[in-house]
Scaffold this motif. Structure first.
Motif, PDB file in Angstrom:
ATOM      1  N   ALA A   6       0.859  -1.188   0.000  1.00 50.78           N
ATOM      2  CA  ALA A   6       0.000   0.000   0.000  1.00 50.78           C
ATOM      3  C   ALA A   6       0.888   1.229   0.000  1.00 50.78           C
ATOM      4  O   ALA A   6       2.036   1.182   0.432  1.00 50.78           O
ATOM      5  N   ILE A   7       0.321   2.319  -0.492  1.00 50.91           N
ATOM      6  CA  ILE A   7       0.994   3.610  -0.383  1.00 50.91           C
ATOM      7  C   ILE A   7      -0.012   4.593   0.211  1.00 50.91           C
ATOM      8  O   ILE A   7      -1.220   4.449   0.048  1.00 50.91           O
ATOM      9  N   GLY A   8       0.507   5.562   0.920  1.00 58.42           N
ATOM     10  CA  GLY A   8      -0.319   6.618   1.486  1.00 58.42           C
ATOM     11  C   GLY A   8       0.341   7.952   1.198  1.00 58.42           C
ATOM     12  O   GLY A   8       1.573   8.032   1.121  1.00 58.42           O
ATOM     13  N   ALA A   9      -0.464   8.988   1.033  1.00 58.82           N
ATOM     14  CA  ALA A   9       0.096  10.304   0.732  1.00 58.82           C
ATOM     15  C   ALA A   9      -0.746  11.395   1.389  1.00 58.82           C
ATOM     16  O   ALA A   9      -1.960  11.249   1.539  1.00 58.82           O
ATOM     17  N   TYR A  36       8.770  12.563  -1.660  1.00 62.19           N
ATOM     18  CA  TYR A  36       8.021  13.806  -1.456  1.00 62.19           C
ATOM     19  C   TYR A  36       8.074  14.615  -2.739  1.00 62.19           C
ATOM     20  O   TYR A  36       8.910  14.385  -3.606  1.00 62.19           O
ATOM     21  N   GLU A  37       7.174  15.566  -2.845  1.00 64.26           N
ATOM     22  CA  GLU A  37       7.157  16.476  -3.992  1.00 64.26           C
ATOM     23  C   GLU A  37       6.792  17.864  -3.510  1.00 64.26           C
ATOM     24  O   GLU A  37       5.815  18.046  -2.779  1.00 64.26           O
ATOM     25  N   ASN A  38       7.572  18.840  -3.910  1.00 67.66           N
ATOM     26  CA  ASN A  38       7.341  20.239  -3.574  1.00 67.66           C
ATOM     27  C   ASN A  38       6.999  20.957  -4.873  1.00 67.66           C
ATOM     28  O   ASN A  38       7.840  21.101  -5.743  1.00 67.66           O
ATOM     29  N   THR A  39       5.757  21.400  -5.007  1.00 64.47           N
ATOM     30  CA  THR A  39       5.353  22.090  -6.232  1.00 64.47           C
ATOM     31  C   THR A  39       5.679  23.572  -6.127  1.00 64.47           C
ATOM     32  O   THR A  39       5.900  24.103  -5.049  1.00 64.47           O
ATOM     33  N   SER A  94      10.879   9.662  -5.495  1.00 68.37           N
ATOM     34  CA  SER A  94      11.526   8.839  -4.485  1.00 68.37           C
ATOM     35  C   SER A  94      12.681   9.577  -3.819  1.00 68.37           C
ATOM     36  O   SER A  94      13.430  10.302  -4.476  1.00 68.37           O
ATOM     37  N   LEU A  95      12.853   9.353  -2.527  1.00 63.32           N
ATOM     38  CA  LEU A  95      13.983   9.943  -1.815  1.00 63.32           C
ATOM     39  C   LEU A  95      15.306   9.412  -2.356  1.00 63.32           C
ATOM     40  O   LEU A  95      16.301  10.127  -2.350  1.00 63.32           O
ATOM     41  N   SER A  96      15.315   8.178  -2.837  1.00 65.53           N
ATOM     42  CA  SER A  96      16.563   7.626  -3.372  1.00 65.53           C
ATOM     43  C   SER A  96      16.993   8.347  -4.651  1.00 65.53           C
ATOM     44  O   SER A  96      18.171   8.417  -4.963  1.00 65.53           O
ATOM     45  N   VAL A  97      16.038   8.910  -5.382  1.00 65.81           N
ATOM     46  CA  VAL A  97      16.364   9.688  -6.580  1.00 65.81           C
ATOM     47  C   VAL A  97      16.694  11.127  -6.194  1.00 65.81           C
ATOM     48  O   VAL A  97      17.653  11.716  -6.690  1.00 65.81           O
TER      49      VAL A  97
END
Length: 105
Positions: A6-9, A36-39, A94-97
């Motif tokens: 599952a994923i949650g956001a 995470y994403e910062n628009t 992804s944090l890894s990216v």
């Protein structure tokens, strides 16, 4: 390809609020922050993965934490058994990216 159980956001306005949400999410349940994403408009989303119920618990805790700070959550979601094509989106944030591990010399 690995499939998330599952994923949650959670999406809210401002770094401080999304940090509070992410902190509450990982403290409330056995989930891992995966991205995470910062628009440009200031909205920030945080994505977690784990068991379906763990993601639900985490998202609920994150929403409560943001609301307790006096602001609102723009949106939130839990997707149990997401289709493997969502990996294309998840990997983009992804944090890894975004934060690759430093190589040791």
């Amino acid at each position: 390809m690995e499939r998330y159980q599952a994923i949650g956001a959670i999406e809210t306005f401002g770094l401080v609020y999304v940090l509070e949400a992410a902190d509450a999410m990982v403290k409330a349940s056995d989930v891992e922050v995966i991205g995470y994403e910062n628009t440009a408009s200031g909205y920030i989303s945080v994505i977690v993965q784990g068991e379906t119920e763990a993601c639900r618990t985490a998202v609920d805790a994150g929403v409560r934490a943001v609301e307790k700070m006096g602001t609102e959550v723009y949106s939130h979601v839990v997707i149990p058994g997401p289709h493997e094509d969502l990996r294309k989106i998840i990997d983009r944030y992804s944090l890894s990216v975004l934060l690759p591990e430093e190589t040791s010399e």
